[in-house]
Design an enzyme around this catalytic site. Structure first.
Site, PDB file in Angstrom:
ATOM      1  N   THR A 148       0.820  -1.208   0.000  1.00 59.79           N
ATOM      2  CA  THR A 148       0.000   0.000   0.000  1.00 59.79           C
ATOM      3  C   THR A 148       0.861   1.268   0.000  1.00 59.79           C
ATOM      4  OG1 THR A 148      -1.467   1.338   1.359  1.00 59.79           O
ATOM      5  CG2 THR A 148      -0.237  -0.326   2.517  1.00 59.79           C
ATOM      6  N   GLU A 150       0.153   3.923   1.458  1.00 53.90           N
ATOM      7  CA  GLU A 150       0.028   4.642   2.736  1.00 53.90           C
ATOM      8  C   GLU A 150       0.758   3.932   3.877  1.00 53.90           C
ATOM      9  OE1 GLU A 150      -3.676   7.207   3.368  1.00 53.90           O
ATOM     10  OE2 GLU A 150      -4.490   5.496   2.312  1.00 53.90           O
ATOM     11  N   HIS A 231      -9.688  13.412   5.407  1.00 56.84           N
ATOM     12  CA  HIS A 231      -9.237  12.146   4.837  1.00 56.84           C
ATOM     13  C   HIS A 231      -9.947  10.930   5.449  1.00 56.84           C
ATOM     14  CE1 HIS A 231      -5.541   9.446   3.694  1.00 56.84           C
ATOM     15  NE2 HIS A 231      -6.686   8.828   3.553  1.00 56.84           N
TER      16      HIS A 231
HETATM   17 ZN   LIG Z   1      -6.862   6.777   3.070  1.00 54.07          ZN
END
Ligand SMILES: [Zn+2]
Length: 344
Positions: A148, A150, A231
């Site tokens: 990912t 993130e 977010h």
């Molecule tokens: Zn996110």
């Protein structure tokens, strides 16, 4: 009177070689203490028919030989953790806490390595073979799918918070609504929220950047559930990945409840400082952080001036200071008015 035993106390007993059976015989166990006790009995019985395969004999790190890391990545223990990642992903998707390929989850797998979800895959339909192994700098060590984007945020939390064994990030709509408004939900209304979640808001930065990760990690010392402005939410657990996911359910249900309460046209009944202090005692015994631990009852705000978006002052407001962020209050009031106007 029966004594209450927490998971932390069980862990300490095991670590110091104490008599776990005798200590727990007539005691009341907290839910996580029951889990810790079950894991301990499983490990004593051997892993033959235990639900959780045993971890590697020695703790791996990013400098372990490549073959050793690969062997671990393909071991029954890693497979069980990969299945947990898939299961939590499924729950996030089923509850509409993630959208598109959004959301990501990680589990600490050694000194400075973690298993995590891949990029560009819906969290609802992941398979164990999709998972990745990364070091704490975000370099991919094993797995065919790319990790990912993130991941840095998860790793920065694990680096800063040694107790964090798992992290979970998603975009649940009600909680994200508070994150968009830049507000932590008001407190002192529901026990589960007070006991299991410690919420703060991190400012907005581009997702996936080290700067975003740093701002979140800065809060991970005293908070286990962090609203990321404009977010979503990220949580960490000192128990396991399911527990990190539970923070999401607890926060999201709470945010929905707060918004329903806000529409009833009546000030809610909130906990008294003494009632809140009782909940914080349970929280502390469970090893869950909270910036209010150690404060005196008189320092705990009881939200008597409650309006949507008003949060407990922690620590108590200094004398003569203006009320809680009046600009934010005005913004929430405007949003609430708009919602009410549309409902007419
Ligand atoms: Zn996110």
């Amino acid at each position: 009177m029966k004594t209450v035993i927490s998971a932390k106390e069980i862990e300490d007993l095991i670590a110091t070689g104490g008599d776990v059976d005798a200590a727990t015989k007539d005691a009341i166990l907290t839910p996580s203490a029951k889990d810790a006790l079950r894991d301990y009995s499983n490990s004593r019985r051997g892993t033959g028919n235990s639900a959780s395969p045993s971890p590697p004999a020695r703790v791996l790190n990013s400098r372990s030989p490549k073959a050793e890391l690969e062997a671990y990545f393909n071991s029954p223990h890693a497979h069980a953790l990969k299945e947990q990642l898939c299961e939590v992903g499924r729950r996030l998707w089923q509850r509409a806490y993630v959208d598109g390929n959004g959301g990501n989850i990680a589990i600490r797998a050694g000194e400075d390595i973690a298993l995590c979800t891949p990029t560009l895959v819906s969290k609802g339909f992941m398979k164990p073979e999709d998972m990745c192994l990364v070091d704490f700098e975000g370099n991919q060590l094993c797995g065919t799918k790319k990790r990912t984007s993130e991941i840095l945020m998860h790793l920065q939390i694990m680096k800063r918070q040694p107790k964090a064994v798992a992290t979970c990030h998603c975009h649940p709509p009600y909680s994200t609504g508070f994150a968009v408004a830049g507000l932590a939900p008001p407190t002192c209304m529901i026990p589960e929220y007070e006991v299991f979640a410690s919420v703060a808001v991190a400012p907005y930065r581009t997702p996936g950047t080290p700067e975003m990760g740093k701002l979140v990690a800065d809060l991970a010392d005293k908070h286990n559930t962090i609203l990321m402005a404009n977010h979503g939410v990220v949580s960490w657990s000192h128990n396991n990945v399911e527990d990190a996911y539970f923070k999401m359910e607890i926060l999201e249900a709470y945010c929905r409840t707060v918004l329903v309460t806000a529409q009833l046209g009546k000030s809610p009944n909130t906990f008294t400082p003494a009632q809140l202090q009782d909940l914080l005692k349970i929280k502390q015994s469970l090893g869950i952080p909270d910036p209010r631990h150690g404060l005196k009852e008189c320092e705990l705000c009881d939200n008597d001036q409650w309006r949507p978006g008003v949060a407990c002052a922690v620590p108590a407001k200094p004398e003569g200071s203006a009320g809680y962020d009046s600009e934010a209050e005005a913004a929430v009031q405007a949003i609430t008015d708009q919602i009410l106007a549309q409902m007419k």
